[in-house]
Design an enzyme around this catalytic site. Structure first.
Site, mmCIF file in Angstrom:
data_model
loop_
_atom_site.group_PDB
_atom_site.id
_atom_site.type_symbol
_atom_site.label_atom_id
_atom_site.label_comp_id
_atom_site.label_asym_id
_atom_site.label_seq_id
_atom_site.Cartn_x
_atom_site.Cartn_y
_atom_site.Cartn_z
ATOM 1 N N ASP A 173 -21.982 43.142 -15.027
ATOM 2 C CA ASP A 173 -22.913 42.974 -16.140
ATOM 3 C C ASP A 173 -23.958 44.090 -16.122
ATOM 4 O O ASP A 173 -24.195 44.714 -15.077
ATOM 5 C CB ASP A 173 -23.608 41.600 -16.035
ATOM 6 N N GLY A 174 -24.599 44.292 -17.233
ATOM 7 C CA GLY A 174 -25.671 45.275 -17.362
ATOM 8 C C GLY A 174 -27.012 44.685 -16.966
ATOM 9 O O GLY A 174 -27.093 43.572 -16.424
ATOM 10 N N LYS B 18 -33.121 40.816 -16.826
ATOM 11 C CA LYS B 18 -32.037 40.674 -17.772
ATOM 12 C C LYS B 18 -32.467 39.731 -18.891
ATOM 13 O O LYS B 18 -33.477 39.064 -18.792
ATOM 14 C CB LYS B 18 -30.782 40.111 -17.071
ATOM 15 N N GLU C 266 -25.620 34.189 -17.875
ATOM 16 C CA GLU C 266 -25.454 35.329 -16.957
ATOM 17 C C GLU C 266 -25.846 34.926 -15.542
ATOM 18 O O GLU C 266 -25.169 35.268 -14.560
ATOM 19 C CB GLU C 266 -26.311 36.507 -17.427
HETATM 20 C C1 5RP Z 1 -28.100 40.479 -22.032
HETATM 21 C C2 5RP Z 1 -28.461 41.329 -20.869
HETATM 22 C C3 5RP Z 1 -27.945 42.719 -20.857
HETATM 23 O O1 5RP Z 1 -27.250 42.925 -19.674
HETATM 24 C C4 5RP Z 1 -29.107 43.671 -20.946
HETATM 25 O O2 5RP Z 1 -29.863 43.373 -22.092
HETATM 26 C C5 5RP Z 1 -28.628 45.126 -20.975
HETATM 27 O O3 5RP Z 1 -27.992 45.378 -22.185
HETATM 28 P P1 5RP Z 1 -27.433 46.801 -22.570
HETATM 29 O O4 5RP Z 1 -26.244 47.057 -21.700
HETATM 30 O O5 5RP Z 1 -27.080 46.667 -24.031
HETATM 31 O O6 5RP Z 1 -28.524 47.824 -22.356
HETATM 32 O O7 5RP Z 1 -29.138 40.933 -19.964
HETATM 33 O O8 5RP Z 1 -28.731 39.249 -21.991
#
Ligand code: 5RP
Length: 225
Positions: A85-86, A98, A107
């Site tokens: 995940d990001g 996040k 998440e």
């Molecule tokens: C979603 C998150 C995403 O991981 C976070 O917002 C990062 O998003 P991006 O990869 O679009 O920069 O926590 O709830």
């Protein structure tokens, strides 16, 4: 290299990194956001190597299905080998903020179950001290004003993310100007406010490894201790 190119590079690096874990019974946890979307697209290339995915949001579930990847309910799964995940921010201890995409609760649940959490980011997400990005807090709707007052007592400025309803039917408060000196303690403190479902600090269960896209390539980061 643009930010999008850095995201693409980490997404592809994440697939290569998890490839040795993929077996016919492996379940992969998949995050939410623009970087996770690129990971999903890359993951589709190895979909024949693993069993199924658990998704951290309805949006992610749909994108996985669109690629022909089987999406299963977390309750039907005993083990998630890896979660990818990001993040909106990360610090040298791989503590994260996040929830920019409002998917923080699912998440955090998937991250809790996963044996390994691989976080994929570009270098703009790196900070020494968390908190420049407003901290998302998912709240039961009827508790919104009460929780906002309690968050203000902790020193933050909560702003209601208008028009957003989470996949769990709740609302989001984004807490600005919060001094986050002890992420683990603050994570617990905010969770103790009645009406809070989850907050976007991932410090008690941080990432195990961060793959960071930079203009010079992908760096692999571990807790700096
Ligand atoms: C979603 C998150 C995403 O991981 C976070 O917002 C990062 O998003 P991006 O990869 O679009 O920069 O926590 O709830």
């Amino acid at each position: 290299m643009t930010q999008d190119e850095m995201k693409q590079a980490v997404a592809e690096a994440a697939v290569e990194r998890i490839r040795p874990l993929l077996q016919s019974d492996t379940v992969v946890g998949v995050g939410t956001g623009s970087t996770a979307n690129l990971f999903i697209d890359a993951l589709a290339g190895v979909k024949h190597l693993f069993a199924a995915a658990v998704a951290s949001s309805e949006t992610t579930a749909q994108r996985l299905r669109d690629h022909g990847i089987d999406v299963v309910d977390l309750n039907s799964v005993a083990e998630i080998a890896v979660y990818v995940d990001g993040a909106d921010e990360f610090n040298p201890h791989l503590h994260l903020i996040k929830g920019g995409g409002a998917a923080l609760t699912r998440e955090k649940i998937v991250a809790a179950v996963a044996k390994e959490f691989v976080c994929i980011v570009d270098s703009t997400k790196r900070v020494d001290l968390l908190g420049e990005f407003p901290l998302p807090v998912e709240v039961i709707p009827m508790a919104r004003s009460y929780v906002a007052r309690e968050l203000a007592k902790l020193g933050g400025m909560p702003i209601y993310r208008e028009g957003v309803v989470t996949d769990n039917g709740n609302v989001i408060l984004d807490v600005h100007d919060m001094e986050i000196l002890d992420p683990k303690a603050l994570e617990q403190q905010i969770n103790n406010i009645v009406g809070v479902v989850t907050n976007g600090l991932f410090a008690r269960r941080p990432a195990d490894v961060v793959l960071m896209g930079t203009p010079d390539g992908v760096e692999v980061l571990r807790d700096a201790h």
